[in-house]
Design an enzyme around this catalytic site. Structure first.
Site, mmCIF file in Angstrom:
data_model
loop_
_atom_site.group_PDB
_atom_site.id
_atom_site.type_symbol
_atom_site.label_atom_id
_atom_site.label_comp_id
_atom_site.label_asym_id
_atom_site.label_seq_id
_atom_site.Cartn_x
_atom_site.Cartn_y
_atom_site.Cartn_z
ATOM 1 N N HIS A 195 0.884 -1.209 0.224
ATOM 2 C CA HIS A 195 0.126 0.041 -0.077
ATOM 3 C C HIS A 195 0.867 1.275 -0.126
ATOM 4 O O HIS A 195 2.079 1.146 0.469
ATOM 5 C CB HIS A 195 -0.927 -0.027 1.251
ATOM 6 C CG HIS A 195 -0.089 0.138 2.479
ATOM 7 N ND1 HIS A 195 0.556 -0.769 2.925
ATOM 8 C CD2 HIS A 195 0.176 1.352 3.452
ATOM 9 C CE1 HIS A 195 0.952 -0.367 4.318
ATOM 10 N NE2 HIS A 195 0.654 0.900 4.444
ATOM 11 N N ASP A 237 0.300 5.141 2.022
ATOM 12 C CA ASP A 237 -0.368 5.519 2.914
ATOM 13 C C ASP A 237 -1.504 6.347 2.450
ATOM 14 O O ASP A 237 -1.505 7.173 1.831
ATOM 15 C CB ASP A 237 0.515 6.236 4.076
ATOM 16 C CG ASP A 237 1.452 5.190 4.802
ATOM 17 O OD1 ASP A 237 1.169 4.222 5.009
ATOM 18 O OD2 ASP A 237 2.662 5.628 4.873
ATOM 19 N N HIS A 277 4.556 0.479 0.249
ATOM 20 C CA HIS A 277 5.459 -0.404 0.985
ATOM 21 C C HIS A 277 4.445 -1.681 1.827
ATOM 22 O O HIS A 277 3.280 -1.527 1.442
ATOM 23 C CB HIS A 277 5.871 0.598 2.222
ATOM 24 C CG HIS A 277 5.001 1.190 2.966
ATOM 25 N ND1 HIS A 277 4.410 2.617 2.412
ATOM 26 C CD2 HIS A 277 4.453 1.132 4.138
ATOM 27 C CE1 HIS A 277 3.628 2.883 3.232
ATOM 28 N NE2 HIS A 277 3.538 2.183 4.303
ATOM 29 N N ARG A 314 5.068 6.507 13.865
ATOM 30 C CA ARG A 314 5.137 6.997 12.386
ATOM 31 C C ARG A 314 4.420 8.557 12.843
ATOM 32 O O ARG A 314 3.452 8.582 12.964
ATOM 33 C CB ARG A 314 4.146 6.027 11.642
ATOM 34 C CG ARG A 314 4.361 6.659 10.066
ATOM 35 C CD ARG A 314 3.523 5.813 9.211
ATOM 36 N NE ARG A 314 2.241 6.419 8.685
ATOM 37 C CZ ARG A 314 1.279 6.022 8.272
ATOM 38 N NH1 ARG A 314 1.169 4.807 8.019
ATOM 39 N NH2 ARG A 314 -0.022 6.660 8.180
HETATM 40 C C1 SIN Z 1 3.368 1.499 7.638
HETATM 41 O O1 SIN Z 1 2.709 0.716 6.851
HETATM 42 O O2 SIN Z 1 3.165 2.760 7.819
HETATM 43 C C2 SIN Z 1 4.412 0.858 8.630
HETATM 44 C C3 SIN Z 1 4.885 -0.502 7.745
HETATM 45 C C4 SIN Z 1 5.452 -1.279 9.033
HETATM 46 O O3 SIN Z 1 4.943 -1.447 10.045
HETATM 47 O O4 SIN Z 1 6.600 -1.816 8.476
#
Ligand code: SIN
Length: 286
Positions: free
Chosen positions: A108, A110, A262, A277
């Site tokens: 995905h 974000d 990612h 995050r």
């Molecule tokens: C995320 O998707 O923002 C984080 C990815 C992760 O937990 O590695």
């Protein structure tokens, strides 16, 4: 006192990613250093800063705000209770947030299910498991460039529909996200974005659909839409487009959400994996 740092940037094992060496994000960085970092970020959409074990939440927020306004995630249970612009991705529920194993074990970008998705995210690995729990990043600009001319022409002007509701319901039913009422679920409506997006800063085109939140192509039959999306997902996640980040405690990884996807990988859930995050606001995709 603010300081200037000449930032040495070390390319990593995929052209998508680089490491910035010798930076302490707890320091007051001056505008020149931030401008250099921004330039490096636009050249390498995944930028890694290692060794930030002592980065405080206040400093993480301050650093992130140097790149733009921050946005809060709509799942309020995983926001830090004291600093709601910090999303807590922790299987131990650090800081009182609801425990979750990661931010998404599916490809995905974000928050593409909003009209104005973020420009980027800045993830701080507080506690990382000794094995696994890596984050994979896909280079959607390189993936676009590698499409054949007929596919590029086909994508011209095409738009796709994104929504969080389907994905969230699946995760909620699997017990990995907090339970929501129908009224709460209905906040996630459908939005439409171009499939080939032009980066507002570099001018480069990138594929802007993702397995996580893109449900269908506007104006196509279900079969045609599914075939095209599956082709784009498979094409974009080939090894040559992917950087694997193996986390070390204290790493900060910044990614440009406009030209990457990612996903998190599995790990032994008896080990702690806790991340913070921040999410920097973007502009409407064109
Ligand atoms: C995320 O998707 O923002 C984080 C990815 C992760 O937990 O590695």
């Amino acid at each position: 006192m603010t300081i200037t740092i000449q930032i040495p940037v070390k390319p990593l094992d995929n052209p998508l990613a680089a490491e910035v060496v010798g930076l302490d994000l707890n320091m007051d960085l001056d505008d020149q250093t931030i401008a250099d970092l921004h330039k490096a970020w636009m050249a390498y959409p995944v930028l890694v800063v290692r060794g930030q074990q002592d980065l405080t939440m206040e400093r993480h927020l301050e650093y992130s705000r140097r790149f733009g306004d921050l946005q809060r995630h709509t799942v309020k249970e995983i926001l830090h209770p004291e600093f709601p612009e910090i999303l807590v991705l922790s299987n131990r529920g650090r800081g009182g947030a609801q425990p979750i194993n990661n931010g998404g074990a599916y490809w995905h970008s974000d928050i593409t299910y909003e009209d104005v998705p973020p420009m980027g995210s800045i993830l701080h690995g507080l506690i990382t498991p000794p094995e696994g729990g890596d984050t994979l990043y896909a280079d959607m600009t390189a993936a676009y460039d590698a499409l054949d001319d007929a596919t590029k022409a086909k994508l011209e002007g095409l738009k796709a529909i994104h929504t969080y509701r389907t994905r969230y319901e699946a995760m909620m039913n699997a017990g990995v996200r907090p339970v929501k009422t129908e009224e709460e679920l209905s906040q996630w409506t459908e939005v439409i974005h171009p499939i080939a997006r032009t980066h507002p800063e570099t001018g480069k085109k990138a594929i802007f659909v993702n397995e996580g939140f893109t449900s269908r192509v506007e104006g196509m039959s279900d079969n045609e839409s599914r075939d095209l999306l599956e082709h784009l997902f498979e094409h974009s996640t080939q090894d040559q487009f992917v950087y694997r980040h193996k986390w070390q405690q204290g790493d900060v990884v910044m990614w440009d959400n406009r030209c990457t996807m990612h996903r998190a990988t599995d790990y032994d859930l008896s080990q702690e994996r806790s991340m913070h995050r921040t999410t920097v606001r973007g502009t409407r995709p064109v």
